[in-house]
Design a protein around this motif. Structure first.
Motif, PDB file in Angstrom:
ATOM      1  N   LEU A   1      -7.157   5.743   7.378  1.00  0.00           N
ATOM      2  CA  LEU A   1      -6.833   4.343   7.138  1.00  0.00           C
ATOM      3  C   LEU A   1      -7.295   4.048   5.721  1.00  0.00           C
ATOM      4  O   LEU A   1      -8.494   4.014   5.433  1.00  0.00           O
ATOM      5  CB  LEU A   1      -7.531   3.427   8.144  1.00  0.00           C
ATOM      6  N   PHE A   2      -6.354   3.895   4.841  1.00  0.00           N
ATOM      7  CA  PHE A   2      -6.587   3.748   3.412  1.00  0.00           C
ATOM      8  C   PHE A   2      -6.427   2.268   3.091  1.00  0.00           C
ATOM      9  O   PHE A   2      -5.335   1.738   3.089  1.00  0.00           O
ATOM     10  CB  PHE A   2      -5.528   4.593   2.720  1.00  0.00           C
ATOM     11  N   ASN A   3      -7.546   1.587   2.850  1.00  0.00           N
ATOM     12  CA  ASN A   3      -7.507   0.148   2.622  1.00  0.00           C
ATOM     13  C   ASN A   3      -7.380  -0.256   1.162  1.00  0.00           C
ATOM     14  O   ASN A   3      -6.769  -1.262   0.859  1.00  0.00           O
ATOM     15  CB  ASN A   3      -8.752  -0.519   3.203  1.00  0.00           C
ATOM     16  N   TYR A   4      -7.992   0.531   0.254  1.00  0.00           N
ATOM     17  CA  TYR A   4      -8.022   0.056  -1.122  1.00  0.00           C
ATOM     18  C   TYR A   4      -8.303   1.179  -2.100  1.00  0.00           C
ATOM     19  O   TYR A   4      -9.105   2.069  -1.837  1.00  0.00           O
ATOM     20  CB  TYR A   4      -9.100  -1.030  -1.277  1.00  0.00           C
ATOM     21  N   THR A   5      -7.617   1.118  -3.246  1.00  0.00           N
ATOM     22  CA  THR A   5      -7.925   1.951  -4.393  1.00  0.00           C
ATOM     23  C   THR A   5      -7.844   1.070  -5.631  1.00  0.00           C
ATOM     24  O   THR A   5      -7.074   0.110  -5.654  1.00  0.00           O
ATOM     25  CB  THR A   5      -6.958   3.139  -4.543  1.00  0.00           C
ATOM     26  N   GLY A   6      -8.616   1.382  -6.618  1.00  0.00           N
ATOM     27  CA  GLY A   6      -8.532   0.654  -7.878  1.00  0.00           C
ATOM     28  C   GLY A   6      -7.547   1.307  -8.831  1.00  0.00           C
ATOM     29  O   GLY A   6      -7.353   0.845  -9.942  1.00  0.00           O
ATOM     30  N   ASP A   7      -6.912   2.376  -8.388  1.00  0.00           N
ATOM     31  CA  ASP A   7      -6.018   3.149  -9.246  1.00  0.00           C
ATOM     32  C   ASP A   7      -4.579   2.658  -9.134  1.00  0.00           C
ATOM     33  O   ASP A   7      -4.200   2.008  -8.163  1.00  0.00           O
ATOM     34  CB  ASP A   7      -6.095   4.626  -8.863  1.00  0.00           C
ATOM     35  N   SER A   8      -3.774   2.995 -10.133  1.00  0.00           N
ATOM     36  CA  SER A   8      -2.362   2.612 -10.168  1.00  0.00           C
ATOM     37  C   SER A   8      -1.523   3.853 -10.462  1.00  0.00           C
ATOM     38  O   SER A   8      -1.991   4.783 -11.106  1.00  0.00           O
ATOM     39  CB  SER A   8      -2.111   1.599 -11.285  1.00  0.00           C
TER      40      SER A   8
END
Length: 142
Positions: A62-69
């Motif tokens: 469950l992947f909620n958030y990354t700061g990457d684009s």
């Protein structure tokens, strides 16, 4: 507009590629040049709830958030999962630690298995939960 060829276009890039614009232009300020952006980009809601989707996953994340684009030029998208958990036999388990992901956006779109009915708001984006199969994951569990 339906995303037919897997690419976002503003009027300039659509003209260069001789295709119809998807209406996806953005700019940082009134004085900047427009570029391709994710404005006007919405995923059609799916038929399943987030909980139903999770219950159907044997082994996953469950992947909620990354700061990457993603790299808009190549479509490559890799980075650190800042908030995420292991899914095992349909249940959310332990948090991830130092875990990275990698996938190309065109491949990501091909691997969408399900889209949830509900969505979360992230700044100016409205995003449903999306189940994606076979993403490269590198890291350890806590």
């Amino acid at each position: 507009m339906f995303l037919k060829n897997g690419l976002l276009h503003n009027s300039y890039t659509a003209g260069k590629d001789n295709v119809e614009s998807t209406g996806n232009a953005s700019r940082n300020s009134y004085s900047s040049v427009p570029s391709i952006g994710t404005t006007n980009f919405l995923l059609k809601p799916g038929d399943s709830s987030k909980d139903e989707m999770i219950k159907g996953i044997k082994d996953g994340i469950l992947f909620n958030y990354t700061g990457d684009s993603p790299n808009i030029s190549t479509g490559d998208f890799s980075g650190l999962i800042l908030q995420g958990n292991v899914i095992r036999n349909g249940e959310i388990k332990e948090a991830l630690n130092e875990t990275m992901f990698a996938i190309n956006l065109l491949e990501l779109f091909k691997k969408v298995k399900a889209v949830s009915k509900e969505y979360k708001i992230y700044k100016s984006y409205r995003a449903p939960f999306v189940e994606i199969e076979n993403v490269n994951i590198i890291g350890t569990k806590t």
